[in-house]
Scaffold this active site. Structure first.
Site, PDB file in Angstrom:
ATOM      1  N   SER A  79       0.826  -1.212   0.000  1.00 17.59           N
ATOM      2  CA  SER A  79       0.000   0.000   0.000  1.00 17.59           C
ATOM      3  C   SER A  79       0.863   1.268   0.000  1.00 17.59           C
ATOM      4  O   SER A  79       0.373   2.336  -0.342  1.00 17.59           O
ATOM      5  CB  SER A  79      -0.905  -0.012   1.227  1.00 17.59           C
ATOM      6  OG  SER A  79      -0.132  -0.195   2.397  1.00 17.59           O
ATOM      7  N   CYS A 136       2.154  -6.425   1.321  1.00 18.28           N
ATOM      8  CA  CYS A 136       1.175  -5.854   2.259  1.00 18.28           C
ATOM      9  C   CYS A 136       0.392  -6.985   2.928  1.00 18.28           C
ATOM     10  O   CYS A 136      -0.202  -7.826   2.245  1.00 18.28           O
ATOM     11  CB  CYS A 136       0.237  -4.945   1.479  1.00 18.28           C
ATOM     12  SG  CYS A 136      -1.047  -4.213   2.483  1.00 18.28           S
ATOM     13  N   GLU A 151       5.951   5.486  10.584  1.00 20.46           N
ATOM     14  CA  GLU A 151       6.197   6.446   9.496  1.00 20.46           C
ATOM     15  C   GLU A 151       6.780   7.760  10.007  1.00 20.46           C
ATOM     16  O   GLU A 151       7.478   8.458   9.284  1.00 20.46           O
ATOM     17  CB  GLU A 151       4.913   6.673   8.691  1.00 20.46           C
ATOM     18  CG  GLU A 151       4.539   5.416   7.933  1.00 20.46           C
ATOM     19  CD  GLU A 151       3.524   5.606   6.830  1.00 20.46           C
ATOM     20  OE1 GLU A 151       3.191   6.744   6.498  1.00 20.46           O
ATOM     21  OE2 GLU A 151       3.068   4.573   6.307  1.00 20.46           O
ATOM     22  N   HIS A 173       4.818  -2.539   8.782  1.00 23.41           N
ATOM     23  CA  HIS A 173       5.463  -1.477   9.562  1.00 23.41           C
ATOM     24  C   HIS A 173       6.060  -1.962  10.891  1.00 23.41           C
ATOM     25  O   HIS A 173       6.897  -1.281  11.472  1.00 23.41           O
ATOM     26  CB  HIS A 173       4.443  -0.386   9.897  1.00 23.41           C
ATOM     27  CG  HIS A 173       4.058   0.456   8.715  1.00 23.41           C
ATOM     28  ND1 HIS A 173       3.506  -0.078   7.575  1.00 23.41           N
ATOM     29  CD2 HIS A 173       4.160   1.792   8.500  1.00 23.41           C
ATOM     30  CE1 HIS A 173       3.260   0.901   6.710  1.00 23.41           C
ATOM     31  NE2 HIS A 173       3.651   2.041   7.247  1.00 23.41           N
TER      32      HIS A 173
HETATM   33  N1  DGL Z   1       1.015  -2.363   4.458  1.00 24.05           N
HETATM   34  C1  DGL Z   1      -0.081  -2.494   5.384  1.00 24.05           C
HETATM   35  C2  DGL Z   1      -0.082  -3.924   5.959  1.00 24.05           C
HETATM   36  O1  DGL Z   1       0.938  -4.584   6.038  1.00 24.05           O
HETATM   37  C3  DGL Z   1       0.016  -1.463   6.503  1.00 24.05           C
HETATM   38  C4  DGL Z   1      -0.303  -0.049   6.046  1.00 24.05           C
HETATM   39  C5  DGL Z   1      -1.706   0.105   5.525  1.00 24.05           C
HETATM   40  O2  DGL Z   1      -2.668   0.062   6.320  1.00 24.05           O
HETATM   41  O3  DGL Z   1      -1.853   0.235   4.330  1.00 24.05           O
HETATM   42  O4  DGL Z   1      -1.110  -4.404   6.320  1.00 24.05           O
END
Ligand code: DGL
Length: 279
Positions: free
Chosen positions: A25, A87, A166, A200
């Protein structure tokens, strides 16, 4: 919002020089990128961060699935040989549909993380943390059930971890208080293994470790996924073999400079070769 037509890309023969495609994302999937290039330093890699639509973690299954298809379509146009859904939320909601519709191998982050947790636990009490979408999907829970049917799984969504990471605000009293707030119930449940089920969360490993203590093993889904990607590439005999230095490209759907600045925290090194794309 334009919904790109679903296209079927027939890759007749996987050429080893083609890039590995990774999408997320936004910047978070760079934690997965980092582990993949550590394991496979010779591979060309093209990474897509859908920064115009982030976050996925708070959106519905249908929306995330549609976004994931669009991301996959954009990467297929790059001629990739393998797709990694970095993601967690997209892996939870869209992996099956991507696998059903693509003719290249598609790997997500949920299965490798769940498998690692099942191998690791000693008392059969496993915690999972992720976005609201990942936890609501039940995908980690089902995957752990497959690998360790006897285990008890305890889950919680930790939405504040994404902005903390972030901001680069990942150590010290405030992050630790927030970690404690989210994880208290899992610690009461005496988990001995905790899956970091979001791109993250590896950045918060130190704060999470300080709260849960050394007796709780932290499963980094990014590491587990990189191992699965390496196994797949080696198993299929599609590793890049040329001597020339590999190419690393980054595609984003929003501002390139913001991605390069924030993304460097996740990749652990400066980011160049960032290009804007639309779909
Ligand atoms: N990349 C998303 C995940 O691993 C976290 C950030 C988002 O909510 O887009 O679920």
């Amino acid at each position: 919002m334009v919904d790109v037509q679903w296209e079927r890309f027939a890759i007749m023969a996987c050429e080893s020089s083609r890039a590995v495609g990774i999408f997320d994302s936004g910047v978070g999937g760079l934690t997965v990128h980092r582990r993949i290039v550590e394991r496979l330093p010779n591979e060309n890699v093209v990474y897509l961060g859908d920064t115009a639509r982030v976050p996925y973690g708070t959106k519905s299954a249908n929306t995330v699935e549609r976004y994931a298809r669009n991301c996959a379509g954009a990467l297929l146009k790059e001629g990739i040989k393998l797709l990694v859904v970095a993601c967690n939320t997209a892996s939870a909601y869209a992996l099956e549909s991507l696998r059903d519709n693509l003719d290249i191998p598609v790997l997500g982050v949920v299965e490798p993380g769940a498998q690692r947790a099942a191998q690791q636990t000693r008392n059969g009490r496993i915690g999972i943390i992720g976005t609201s979408g990942t936890i609501a999907s039940g995908e980690y829970q089902r995957a752990i059930e497959r690998y360790a049917p006897e285990s008890q799984v305890y889950c919680t969504a930790c939405p504040l971890f994404v902005p903390l990471a972030e901001e680069g605000w990942v150590t010290g009293g405030i992050p630790e208080q927030i970690v404690h707030h989210y994880l208290a119930a899992l610690l009461d449940a005496r988990i001995d293994t905790l899956v970091l089920g979001c791109t993250h969360y590896p950045l918060l490993k130190e704060a999470i470790g300080a709260v849960v203590g050394p007796e709780v093993f932290l499963v980094d889904s990014a590491e587990a996924t990189a191992a699965a990607v390496a196994d797949t590439i080696e198993g299929l005999g599609i590793a890049r073999t040329t001597e020339e230095s590999p190419e690393r490209r980054f595609l984003v759907t929003d501002d390139t400079n913001t991605f390069a600045r924030v993304g460097a925290l996740f990749l652990g090194e400066p980011i160049t070769n960032v290009h804007w794309v639309d779909f």
